[in-house]
Design an enzyme around this catalytic site. Structure first.
Site, mmCIF file in Angstrom:
data_model
loop_
_atom_site.group_PDB
_atom_site.id
_atom_site.type_symbol
_atom_site.label_atom_id
_atom_site.label_comp_id
_atom_site.label_asym_id
_atom_site.label_seq_id
_atom_site.Cartn_x
_atom_site.Cartn_y
_atom_site.Cartn_z
ATOM 1 N N CYS A 200 0.777 -1.244 0.000
ATOM 2 C CA CYS A 200 0.000 0.000 0.000
ATOM 3 C C CYS A 200 0.808 1.294 0.000
ATOM 4 O O CYS A 200 0.363 2.279 -0.560
ATOM 5 C CB CYS A 200 -0.952 0.000 1.180
ATOM 6 S SG CYS A 200 -0.116 -0.007 2.758
ATOM 7 N N LYS B 48 -0.343 6.663 3.326
ATOM 8 C CA LYS B 48 -0.218 7.771 4.272
ATOM 9 C C LYS B 48 0.594 7.386 5.497
ATOM 10 O O LYS B 48 0.572 6.235 5.938
ATOM 11 C CB LYS B 48 -1.612 8.181 4.751
ATOM 12 C CG LYS B 48 -2.370 8.993 3.739
ATOM 13 C CD LYS B 48 -3.770 9.272 4.217
ATOM 14 C CE LYS B 48 -3.788 10.469 5.133
ATOM 15 N NZ LYS B 48 -5.141 11.036 5.291
ATOM 16 N N ALA C 262 -8.159 23.974 14.025
ATOM 17 C CA ALA C 262 -9.457 23.288 14.023
ATOM 18 C C ALA C 262 -9.558 22.520 12.712
ATOM 19 O O ALA C 262 -10.326 22.877 11.817
ATOM 20 C CB ALA C 262 -10.584 24.315 14.135
ATOM 21 N N ASP D 209 -11.706 19.006 6.482
ATOM 22 C CA ASP D 209 -11.274 18.321 5.260
ATOM 23 C C ASP D 209 -10.376 19.203 4.410
ATOM 24 O O ASP D 209 -9.563 18.732 3.625
ATOM 25 C CB ASP D 209 -12.501 17.902 4.439
ATOM 26 C CG ASP D 209 -13.289 16.842 5.207
ATOM 27 O OD1 ASP D 209 -12.631 16.035 5.893
ATOM 28 O OD2 ASP D 209 -14.520 16.855 5.159
ATOM 29 N N ASP E 284 5.890 24.067 -5.222
ATOM 30 C CA ASP E 284 7.209 23.475 -5.498
ATOM 31 C C ASP E 284 7.303 22.138 -4.788
ATOM 32 O O ASP E 284 6.736 21.976 -3.706
ATOM 33 C CB ASP E 284 8.328 24.391 -4.974
ATOM 34 C CG ASP E 284 8.655 25.487 -5.961
ATOM 35 O OD1 ASP E 284 9.148 25.166 -7.041
ATOM 36 O OD2 ASP E 284 8.375 26.654 -5.640
ATOM 37 N N ASP F 106 9.037 32.353 -4.986
ATOM 38 C CA ASP F 106 8.128 32.722 -6.082
ATOM 39 C C ASP F 106 7.150 33.807 -5.646
ATOM 40 O O ASP F 106 6.801 34.694 -6.424
ATOM 41 C CB ASP F 106 7.330 31.490 -6.533
ATOM 42 C CG ASP F 106 8.191 30.514 -7.307
ATOM 43 O OD1 ASP F 106 9.020 30.977 -8.106
ATOM 44 O OD2 ASP F 106 8.039 29.299 -7.097
ATOM 45 N N GLY G 220 -2.010 19.753 4.914
ATOM 46 C CA GLY G 220 -1.008 19.057 4.120
ATOM 47 C C GLY G 220 -1.339 17.599 3.971
ATOM 48 O O GLY G 220 -2.408 17.129 4.377
ATOM 49 N N HIS G 221 -0.394 16.877 3.402
ATOM 50 C CA HIS G 221 -0.561 15.444 3.195
ATOM 51 C C HIS G 221 0.813 14.805 3.357
ATOM 52 O O HIS G 221 1.796 15.325 2.844
ATOM 53 C CB HIS G 221 -1.106 15.190 1.783
ATOM 54 C CG HIS G 221 -1.229 13.729 1.471
ATOM 55 N ND1 HIS G 221 -2.340 13.005 1.828
ATOM 56 C CD2 HIS G 221 -0.381 12.877 0.870
ATOM 57 C CE1 HIS G 221 -2.158 11.743 1.440
ATOM 58 N NE2 HIS G 221 -0.979 11.641 0.857
ATOM 59 N N ASP H 188 12.648 34.997 -9.325
ATOM 60 C CA ASP H 188 13.632 34.287 -8.497
ATOM 61 C C ASP H 188 14.383 33.300 -9.378
ATOM 62 O O ASP H 188 13.806 32.674 -10.266
ATOM 63 C CB ASP H 188 13.004 33.623 -7.263
ATOM 64 C CG ASP H 188 11.975 32.571 -7.613
ATOM 65 O OD1 ASP H 188 11.343 32.687 -8.687
ATOM 66 O OD2 ASP H 188 11.794 31.637 -6.815
#
Ligand SMILES: Cc1cc2nc3c(=O)[nH]c(=O)nc-3n(C[C@H](O)[C@H](O)[C@H](O)COP(=O)(O)OP(=O)(O)OC[C@H]3O[C@@H](n4cnc5c(N)ncnc54)[C@H](O)[C@@H]3O)c2cc1C
Length: 758
Positions: A419, A422, A449, A452, A469, A492, A542-543, A630
């Site tokens: 898998c 995450k 708080a 999703d 990036d 950027d 984030g992930h 930049d």
């Protein structure tokens, strides 16, 4: 060499790149323990070999000839190098506390941090004297002192405080160097006057009487008076005050007194001796904490007191490596008894030396030659490293993992096969509370708080600027990688003239044991968050996932008024091109991967990439810059051409004004280029008179891709000089005017390169 895809089962952390740890690194590089991760935390990236230090000061060796490059050695050993100073230990939580980064977790810890001359007992010594250690600070101040002596119209009085081998060698080496430099400038050697002061009844108290009388004679011949039994009670700007109130005039004092240990060792709860050195047993293991080892000056072997000398630190290297390996694998440790007598070779600054062992002594230029031969042979062992094959088969060395670890490892193997998803929620739930993101009124739903998705308000009258990036890790320190990635992503936003508002992070962390994954994720996010917070941006979500190797990216939002936005299209003829940071990160990191970059080059590149662009952007705004970008993956030329095309102008770039990172010319000359370089070189058609320009040595750096590179801006001519001055004051020490904007001409190529052809 270790395989970077191996699962980390245990962490061995080495603090200090002293004489024992260089042997440990080399040995682990030759015979790695799969599953044991090595981390070296070092204050200096190039560590001096003590035997050659006096010769370096005397002018007989160059810097690289007598310093071991810990960057290269760590890479050889498969060790992570964290360039930092340790300030404490949390032994209950098994963490090393550093000055500039989050704590570093360990299963096994080894300390080889040397000692420093004691400056605490004499008021004024810490501020006014030149302690011989830390060596990098000493070398900087020694350089300044040399200049002062050479510039002074009247004779300068130098006093060396400390009558051991170090003090005697330093007095003779500094005298030789200064007199040589003075005479070379047509000045009298008498323009510097040395004196040696010691609180002991004789100089060289730990050596035999023959050695002592030889040095008393040599010092007399060299006109260096010796003051014995003199304890310095205070250092003043122009003199040393002794215990009895008498004083000695001194324009500068070189401090080589008895070795001392930092207070944080005893404060951490480690057993230490009366002078604060770590008490270890014959296995070089702390007598109070079995997971802690120590060697060199900082260790005090119970039952075997020895002088603080590099010779012992060197000798302890191999047994320390062996016992660290055994401790990691759960095997019985081996005792090591330091020898009682050792051969001391004490130099006199002028390629002459005295040998000392037990009760005998010899002297001569030949003794120095023997010493020189031994020392050079030692250096070759560490500065010419063999090429090793990556070990890939064994995942974990037998004996390294206990039952819990083995269960976790088999679970990882399952994940790798399938898998690979995450990061576990328990890991995340432990990491997130340790991180603090700044609150903002326009962040309506953020990490405080979590939902999703994040919800942000865009204040009326402003516009949203967005960028993203993502990188594979190009260095193995997650904290520094997090900082640089955040800087790169924010670049950027700043280049648009916007103010950062919020960011989403995406992280891939290498598969591993839960606590290792947790630490990696924490360090990565901690580095990124520090930069984001400094920029006023909130991390709103984030992930994170597990994968083969570390990778990180940020999607950043910024806010700007439409009128304040910088576009690439704003350049005006007559304006000057200002670049805020030096070029060269692409070639330097490519060279680092091939073991062809010096540690100090990489550290200087990291420092440049870690420097935020925020203040530069504000400064360029104040000086009326009309266009900005930049400099990143396309290299200077790629980004410049984007600007000229959008603005409908040409530019002239002076190759000799381009700021370059230290080492970039060397790596380019060695033919080392980033893998992106060939793609960037396709843009060479934008250069006029290409054939002549391509022969210039700096030419390849026009195409070098940059990470967290500088801003390139077009600034009105009348403001350009003051803009660069201000940038320098803000910490962009290499900022420069690199060219000027021209009206578009008939030639198809927008870029003309110039340089002094004389
Ligand atoms: C002028 C002079 C000449 C000498 N000549 C000789 C000689 O000819 N032969 C000899 O045997 N001995 C000599 N000595 C003694 C010798 O320098 C020391 O005994 C020796 O350097 C000790 O080695 P070490 O490995 O314990 O530590 P060091 O060589 O001092 O190395 C310690 C390392 O740890 C790093 N470090 C220190 N603190 C921290 C921290 N808090 N966090 C992270 N990193 C840290 C430092 O950057 C350094 O790289 C001389 C000393 C002097 C002053």
């Amino acid at each position: 060499m270790q395989n970077k895809y191996q699962t980390v089962v245990k962490d061995l952390v080495l603090v200090g790149g002293g004489h024992s740890h260089v042997a440990v690194l080399k040995r682990f590089g030759m015979h790695p323990v799969p599953g044991l991760r090595l981390t070296l935390i070092a204050r200096d990236v190039h560590t001096p070999y003590s035997g050659m230090l006096p010769g370096f000061i005397a002018g007989h060796y160059g810097y690289d000839g007598c310093h071991i490059d810990l960057g290269a050695l760590a890479r050889f050993a498969g060790a992570r190098l964290f360039h930092d100073e340790v300030e404490g230990l949390d032994l209950d939580e098994r963490r090393v506390l550093c000055q500039n980064r989050p704590p570093v977790r360990f299963d096994l810890l080894s300390l080889n941090i040397g000692s420093r001359p004691n400056t605490v007992a004499s008021p004024g010594a810490a501020e006014l004297a030149l302690p011989v250690k830390p060596i990098d600070r000493f070398l900087t101040r020694w350089g300044q002192l040399m200049q002062r002596v050479l510039d002074s119209a009247s004779p300068v009085k130098l006093v060396v405080v400390g009558g051991g081998a170090g003090g005697v060698e330093l007095a003779l080496a500094t005298q030789h160097r200064l007199q040589t430099e003075l005479v070379a400038r047509g000045r009298s050697a008498k323009a510097v006057h040395h004196t040696l002061v010691t609180d002991t009844p004789q100089i060289l108290p730990s050596h035999n009487p023959r050695v002592r009388s030889k040095f008393e004679r040599i010092l007399m011949e060299r006109n260096i008076p010796i003051h014995t039994d003199r304890l310095v009670s205070e250092v003043r700007p122009d003199r040393l005050v002794f215990e009895d109130g008498e004083s000695l005039a001194a324009d500068a004092a070189l401090w080589v007194t008895q070795a001392s240990a930092p207070a944080w060792l005893a404060d951490s709860g480690l057993a230490t001796d009366a002078r604060g050195f770590i008490q270890v047993n014959e296995r070089l293991q702390s007598i109070s904490h079995t997971t802690v080892f120590a060697a060199g000056d900082i260790a005090s072997v119970v039952g075997h007191p020895r002088p603080k000398s590099g010779v012992f630190a060197v000798r302890q290297g191999p047994p320390l490596a062996e016992n660290l390996r055994r401790a990691a694998l759960g095997r019985k440790l081996k005792p090591f008894r330091p020898q009682r007598h050792f051969l001391g070779l004490i130099s006199t600054g002028d390629k002459y030396a005295v040998a000392s062992r037990g009760g005998w002594s010899l002297e001569g230029a030949w003794v120095w030659q023997v010493k020189d031969w031994i020392d050079r042979r030692f250096m070759v062992k560490y500065n010419r490293l063999p090429v090793m094959k990556t070990q890939s088969e064994t995942i974990v060395a037998s004996g390294l993992a206990d039952e819990t670890a083995l269960r976790e490892i088999s679970a990882i193997a399952m994940r790798c096969g399938g898998c690979g998803a995450k990061v576990g929620s328990t890991v995340l739930s432990r990491v997130m509370p340790r991180l603090e993101t700044i609150p903002r009124d326009d962040v309506l739903v953020g990490l405080d708080a979590p939902d999703d998705a994040a919800v942000l308000a865009v204040p009326a009258g402003t516009h949203l600027v967005q960028t993203v990036d993502y990188f594979r890790a190009f260095l193995d320190d997650p904290y520094v990688f997090g900082r640089i990635s955040a800087n790169h992503a924010l670049g950027d936003v700043y280049a648009m003239g916007a103010a950062p508002q919020a960011a989403l992070a995406i992280a891939t962390v290498p598969y591993g044991r839960e606590e290792v994954v947790e630490d990696t994720l924490y360090e990565l996010l901690c580095g990124a968050l520090e930069v984001l917070s400094d920029a006023g941006a909130s991390l709103v979500g984030g992930h994170s996932s597990e994968g083969q190797e570390l990778a990180f990216g940020l999607a950043v939002n910024g806010l700007a008024d439409m009128q304040a936005l910088w576009r690439k299209s704003g350049m005006q003829p007559g304006e000057r091109m200002v670049l805020t940071k030096p070029l060269g990160t692409g070639t330097l990191f490519a060279a680092d991967m091939r073991h062809q970059a010096k540690g100090r080059w990489i550290q200087a590149a990291i420092a440049s990439m870690s420097l935020s662009t925020r203040a530069a952007a504000q400064c360029l705004q104040r000086h009326g810059a009309s266009a900005c970008t930049d400099v990143t993956g396309f290299g200077l030329l790629g980004h410049l051409v984007e600007m000229t095309r959008a603005s409908g102008v040409d530019v002239t770039i002076d190759l000799e004004t381009l700021p370059l990172l230290e080492g970039a010319m060397e790596t380019i000359r060695a033919g080392v280029f980033s893998s992106l370089q060939p793609q960037n070189v396709r843009l060479r058609r934008a250069i006029r008179d290409l054939e002549t320009a391509a022969a210039h040595p700096v030419y390849p750096l026009l195409f070098d891709p940059q990470t967290a590179g500088g801003l390139l801006a077009s600034v009105p001519a009348q403001n350009a000089e003051s803009c660069v001055e201000e940038l320098k004051g803000l910490g962009y020490g290499r900022a420069a005017i690199i060219g000027q904007v021209e009206p578009q001409q008939e030639a198809l190529e927008p870029v003309r390169l110039i340089w002094d052809r004389g």
